[in-house]
Each structure stands twice: as C-alpha cells, then as structure tokens.
Design a protein around this motif. Structure first.
Motif, PDB file in Angstrom:
ATOM      1  N   THR A  33     118.312 -61.666  20.805  1.00 19.16           N
ATOM      2  CA  THR A  33     119.057 -61.143  19.654  1.00 19.16           C
ATOM      3  C   THR A  33     120.545 -61.137  19.950  1.00 19.16           C
ATOM      4  N   ARG A  56     130.806 -44.629  23.107  1.00 23.77           N
ATOM      5  CA  ARG A  56     129.827 -44.329  22.062  1.00 23.77           C
ATOM      6  C   ARG A  56     129.509 -42.848  22.053  1.00 23.77           C
ATOM      7  N   ASP A  60     123.762 -40.911  19.937  1.00 20.06           N
ATOM      8  CA  ASP A  60     123.009 -42.081  19.478  1.00 20.06           C
ATOM      9  C   ASP A  60     122.020 -42.550  20.537  1.00 20.06           C
ATOM     10  N   ILE A  63     117.806 -48.128  23.039  1.00 20.25           N
ATOM     11  CA  ILE A  63     116.539 -48.857  23.107  1.00 20.25           C
ATOM     12  C   ILE A  63     116.177 -49.086  24.576  1.00 20.25           C
ATOM     13  N   HIS A  65     114.109 -51.250  27.209  1.00 18.27           N
ATOM     14  CA  HIS A  65     113.538 -52.591  27.297  1.00 18.27           C
ATOM     15  C   HIS A  65     112.604 -52.690  28.501  1.00 18.27           C
ATOM     16  N   THR A 116     110.854 -39.081  20.250  1.00 22.34           N
ATOM     17  CA  THR A 116     110.464 -40.486  20.163  1.00 22.34           C
ATOM     18  C   THR A 116     111.394 -41.319  21.029  1.00 22.34           C
ATOM     19  N   ARG A 120     111.392 -52.050  23.298  1.00 18.77           N
ATOM     20  CA  ARG A 120     111.341 -53.463  22.934  1.00 18.77           C
ATOM     21  C   ARG A 120     111.008 -54.316  24.147  1.00 18.77           C
ATOM     22  N   PRO A 141     121.973 -50.765  24.862  1.00 12.99           N
ATOM     23  CA  PRO A 141     122.513 -50.968  23.520  1.00 12.99           C
ATOM     24  C   PRO A 141     123.172 -52.337  23.482  1.00 12.99           C
ATOM     25  N   SER A 142     123.615 -52.778  22.325  1.00 17.80           N
ATOM     26  CA  SER A 142     124.384 -54.015  22.272  1.00 17.80           C
ATOM     27  C   SER A 142     125.650 -53.835  23.120  1.00 17.80           C
ATOM     28  N   SER A 180     117.605 -56.600  16.825  1.00 15.72           N
ATOM     29  CA  SER A 180     116.185 -56.523  16.499  1.00 15.72           C
ATOM     30  C   SER A 180     115.947 -55.702  15.226  1.00 15.72           C
ATOM     31  N   ILE A 182     114.078 -52.737  13.501  1.00 13.67           N
ATOM     32  CA  ILE A 182     113.529 -51.485  14.041  1.00 13.67           C
ATOM     33  C   ILE A 182     112.505 -50.897  13.068  1.00 13.67           C
ATOM     34  N   ARG A 194     116.020 -50.476  10.550  1.00 18.64           N
ATOM     35  CA  ARG A 194     117.119 -51.459  10.609  1.00 18.64           C
ATOM     36  C   ARG A 194     116.551 -52.841  10.334  1.00 18.64           C
ATOM     37  N   ALA A 222     122.541 -41.740  13.356  1.00 24.14           N
ATOM     38  CA  ALA A 222     122.645 -42.853  14.293  1.00 24.14           C
ATOM     39  C   ALA A 222     123.699 -43.843  13.805  1.00 24.14           C
TER      40      ALA A 222
HETATM   41  O1  TXA Z   1     118.475 -56.417  19.420  1.00 21.61           O
HETATM   42  C1  TXA Z   1     118.665 -55.263  19.785  1.00 21.61           C
HETATM   43  O2  TXA Z   1     118.006 -54.312  19.358  1.00 21.61           O
HETATM   44  C2  TXA Z   1     119.771 -55.035  20.834  1.00 21.61           C
HETATM   45  C3  TXA Z   1     119.309 -55.713  22.134  1.00 21.61           C
HETATM   46  C4  TXA Z   1     120.251 -55.484  23.268  1.00 21.61           C
HETATM   47  O3  TXA Z   1     118.015 -55.272  22.449  1.00 21.61           O
HETATM   48  N1  TXA Z   1     120.030 -53.644  21.025  1.00 21.61           N
HETATM   49  C5  TXA Z   1     120.652 -52.885  20.089  1.00 21.61           C
HETATM   50  O4  TXA Z   1     120.892 -51.585  20.505  1.00 21.61           O
HETATM   51  O5  TXA Z   1     120.990 -53.291  19.015  1.00 21.61           O
HETATM   52  P1  TXA Z   1     121.865 -50.590  19.746  1.00 21.61           P
HETATM   53  O6  TXA Z   1     121.971 -49.410  20.656  1.00 21.61           O
HETATM   54  O7  TXA Z   1     123.121 -51.259  19.399  1.00 21.61           O
HETATM   55  O8  TXA Z   1     121.060 -50.147  18.487  1.00 21.61           O
HETATM   56  C6  TXA Z   1     119.902 -49.365  18.649  1.00 21.61           C
HETATM   57  C7  TXA Z   1     119.566 -48.632  17.380  1.00 21.61           C
HETATM   58  C8  TXA Z   1     120.579 -47.560  17.049  1.00 21.61           C
HETATM   59  O9  TXA Z   1     120.923 -47.643  15.686  1.00 21.61           O
HETATM   60  C9  TXA Z   1     119.808 -46.268  17.340  1.00 21.61           C
HETATM   61  O10 TXA Z   1     120.214 -45.228  16.523  1.00 21.61           O
HETATM   62  C10 TXA Z   1     118.377 -46.679  17.055  1.00 21.61           C
HETATM   63  O11 TXA Z   1     118.303 -47.983  17.566  1.00 21.61           O
HETATM   64  N2  TXA Z   1     117.425 -45.826  17.800  1.00 21.61           N
HETATM   65  C11 TXA Z   1     117.249 -45.748  19.129  1.00 21.61           C
HETATM   66  N3  TXA Z   1     116.319 -44.833  19.446  1.00 21.61           N
HETATM   67  C12 TXA Z   1     115.861 -44.320  18.282  1.00 21.61           C
HETATM   68  C13 TXA Z   1     114.879 -43.324  17.934  1.00 21.61           C
HETATM   69  N4  TXA Z   1     114.161 -42.668  18.859  1.00 21.61           N
HETATM   70  N5  TXA Z   1     114.684 -43.084  16.623  1.00 21.61           N
HETATM   71  C14 TXA Z   1     115.401 -43.735  15.666  1.00 21.61           C
HETATM   72  N6  TXA Z   1     116.337 -44.685  15.936  1.00 21.61           N
HETATM   73  C15 TXA Z   1     116.572 -44.969  17.222  1.00 21.61           C
END
Ligand code: TXA
Ligand code: MG
Length: 323
Positions: A33, A56, A60, A63, A65, A116, A120, A141-142, A180, A182, A194, A222
């Motif tokens: 991604t 950040r 927030d 994810i 991995h 939760t 991924r 995260p990204s 990705s 979500i 998402r 978030a």
């Molecule tokens: O493609 C992707 O998902 C990339 C690659 C690196 O894996 N990662 C990514 O991470 O986009 P990030 O941190 O930019 O976005 C993760 C999203 C955030 O909007 C966060 O709020 C949501 O996932 N998230 C994480 N844990 C959560 C949870 N327990 N419940 C609801 N949302 C969650």
C-alpha cells in the motif's frame, strides 16, 4: 540526514531491517500500500518514538503488522469462523486491515487504550519476509509526518522523516499506492472505517453488505477521519461537473481518462490513468501529488472519478486533501 538507506533487494538488507526492528530501531519499510514507519509493537519506547517522529497526536491508534496468520493470535482474537475469519482467509496477505479484539500483550500506546487492535498481514513479500525474520509484531503507521501525503517510495520517506528515523528499507515503489481498507469486525456488524486498496465491492461479494462507518469530521477520534489530511502544501480543489477551467499558474490532475480539450490552459497537466484504470490511478496518486506540490504552482485542480472500486479510496483522499 541520519536515516540509513538499506537495499531491500538483497538478503542482507531484509535481515538488517528485521534485526534493527527487533532491537527497537525505527525502520520504514515498503508494503504494497504505502511505506510504513515500523517499530517493535511490544517495545513501548520504540512505539513512543513513532509518535515523536511523525509529530502525531498520541490518541491515534496504530496498525500492528504480522507476517502470517498464526502470528495474528499473539496480538488479537481472530474467531475461528464468521466474517472476521472469512475476510482474513480471503484477503490476507493484502491491503486489508481488520479491527479485532486485542490481547493484553499489546501496549496501550499502540491501541490508544481501546479494547481493539488494528491488524494487517501485508501483501508485499519483502514486508512479510522482514516481519517473519523480526519475529515480533510491528506497529507501523504510514511513514509521513502527521497530516501530509503518505509515502510510496523510499525517497518520499527520506524527504519527510530522514532526520528522525534510523533506517529506510528500499523495496521500490508501492504497487497499490493507497492505504489499506479498514474493516471493524470487533462488533455486531462488519463496518468499513476507511476506504483503501481493497475495493469494497470485492469485500461485499465475499461476506455480504458492510456497514458504512467512514466519516469526515472536524474533531475526530482518529486522524484518518480528519477533514483535512493527506494534504499537499499547494491548495487543492476537486472540480465540479460543468466548471470553467482557469488558464493560470495552476496544475490539473485527471484521475481517470484524458484531460478535456477545454483544459488546455493549465501550466501542467497530469493524467493518472489515461485509459481510465482506477487501480493504476491509485498507484500513482500520492507520488503525483508530491511532484506537483514541489512545482510551486498557485493551486492544483483535480477532475475526479467514479465513486466505485478504488475510486472510493482515491476520492476520499482527495476530499481530505481539499478540505
Ligand atoms: O496501508 C496501511 O494501512 C498503512 C501501511 C503502512 O500498513 N498504514 C496506515 O497506518 O495507513 P495509519 O496509522 O496511517 O492509519 C491507520 C488508521 C488510522 O486512521 C487509525 O485511526 C486506524 O487505522 N486505527 C488503528 N487502530 C484502530 C482501532 N483499534 N480502531 C479503529 N481504528 C483504528
Ligand atoms: Mg497515515
């Protein structure tokens, strides 16, 4: 520039990235991604450095991995049947993140104290190789500064975070190019949080209809839900149907198809997929936004695309960039 650039096309490169991650370093690594900013998810100090590097807000969640299905159960409850299991079997490894009930081993900093956790298994084989070698779950995260455009090359990561992280594993450009999809499967009904690299239509064809939970908020839980996110510095706007095109110091992006005749006056025109292929357009979206942002134009105008398939993720990112 303090980050070390590691060649991901060599065995030693993948092994070095894995060794550093296990030891607590911040290492950006390529997934299919976008590039993720990885840290050992079980190491609080390493995770805290992610928030510092990205600037950040720590509310927030990240994810987590892992490299294979067996490892999922170390951090989360993956039911043996039902929608969650079906999605995991059908689409992992791949551009899908599942929100599952967490296991206590996951630090609160990773989940923002939620019960939760986002999990991924990435589709990119280099990422899985590193994850399996590291042997620990990796929070990522990204790999961009908070609010800015996600990186799809190692150079993008260096441009944004080169002074703040330990290393970048260079595996070339990302194949999918948007984050990705979500899906929250921790509650009663599966809910999309998402839009992303796995089309909603593909998911629904497998498990039936999914509840709509994508929100654009001014004060969200978030940042992925923030109205303004994924944003270039140059003001960006999505053009409405039937608009008149200005002939100025502006750039035009056409997501799918060719630029119309009347749009000849733009200084720069970028067609993400002249053939109208939304998968190709998604792959190129972030890199083109970065390139155009670097040209110092007065603005970026975008002709959008159909709200279907990867078009949903593309339009979501563009609306937030324009907010
Ligand atoms: O493609 C992707 O998902 C990339 C690659 C690196 O894996 N990662 C990514 O991470 O986009 P990030 O941190 O930019 O976005 C993760 C999203 C955030 O909007 C966060 O709020 C949501 O996932 N998230 C994480 N844990 C959560 C949870 N327990 N419940 C609801 N949302 C969650
Ligand atoms: Mg992000």
């Amino acid at each position: 520039m303090r980050a070390r650039l590691i060649d991901g096309f060599t065995d030693e490169g993948a092994l070095e990235a894995a060794r550093r991650l296990r030891a607590g370093d911040l290492v950006a690594l390529p997934t299919e991604t976008v590039y993720g900013l990885g840290a050992n998810a079980l190491d609080r100090h390493a995770v805290a450095r992610i928030f510092e590097a990205k600037a950040r807000p720590s509310f927030d969640p990240l994810i987590v991995h892992v490299g294979n299905l067996e490892k999922v159960s170390e951090v989360a409850e993956l039911p043996t049947n039902g929608v969650a299991r079906e999605l995991a079997s059908a689409f992992w490894p791949g551009p899908l993140t599942l929100i599952l009930r967490r296991k206590p081993i996951v630090p609160d900093l990773v989940t923002s104290g939620l019960d939760t956790v986002a999990v991924r298994i990435p589709g990119a084989s280099l990422a899985r190789r590193v994850l399996n070698e590291a042997g620990v779950p990796i929070a990522a995260p990204s790999a961009n500064r908070f609010g800015s455009i996600s990186p799809t090359t190692a150079q993008h990561v260096l441009d944004g975070l080169g002074n703040d992280i330990d290393a970048v594993l260079d595996g070339g450009p990302c194949a999918v190019g948007v984050e990705s999809t979500i899906i929250d499967v921790s509650g009663q009904a599966p809910t999309v949080l998402r839009y992303g690299g796995l089309a909603l239509e593909t998911i629904e064809a497998r498990v039936g209809s999914v509840k709509q939970g994508v929100r654009i908020l001014e004060r969200p839980m978030a940042p992925g839900q923030l109205a303004r996110h994924y944003a270039p510095k140059t003001p960006l706007r999505l053009l409405e149907k039937g608009c008149t095109f200005p002939a100025q110091e502006r750039a035009l992006v056409v997501v799918a198809g060719r630029a119309p005749e009347q749009a000849r006056g733009y200084g720069v025109t970028s067609e993400l997929s002249p053939e109208g292929n939304l998968v190709e357009a998604a792959t190129r979206l972030f890199a083109e936004m970065r390139r155009l942002d670097g040209l110092g134009m007065a603005g970026i105008d975008v002709i959008g695309c159909r709200e279907e398939g990867l078009g949903r993720a593309i339009l979501d990112r563009l609306r937030r960039a324009a907010a």
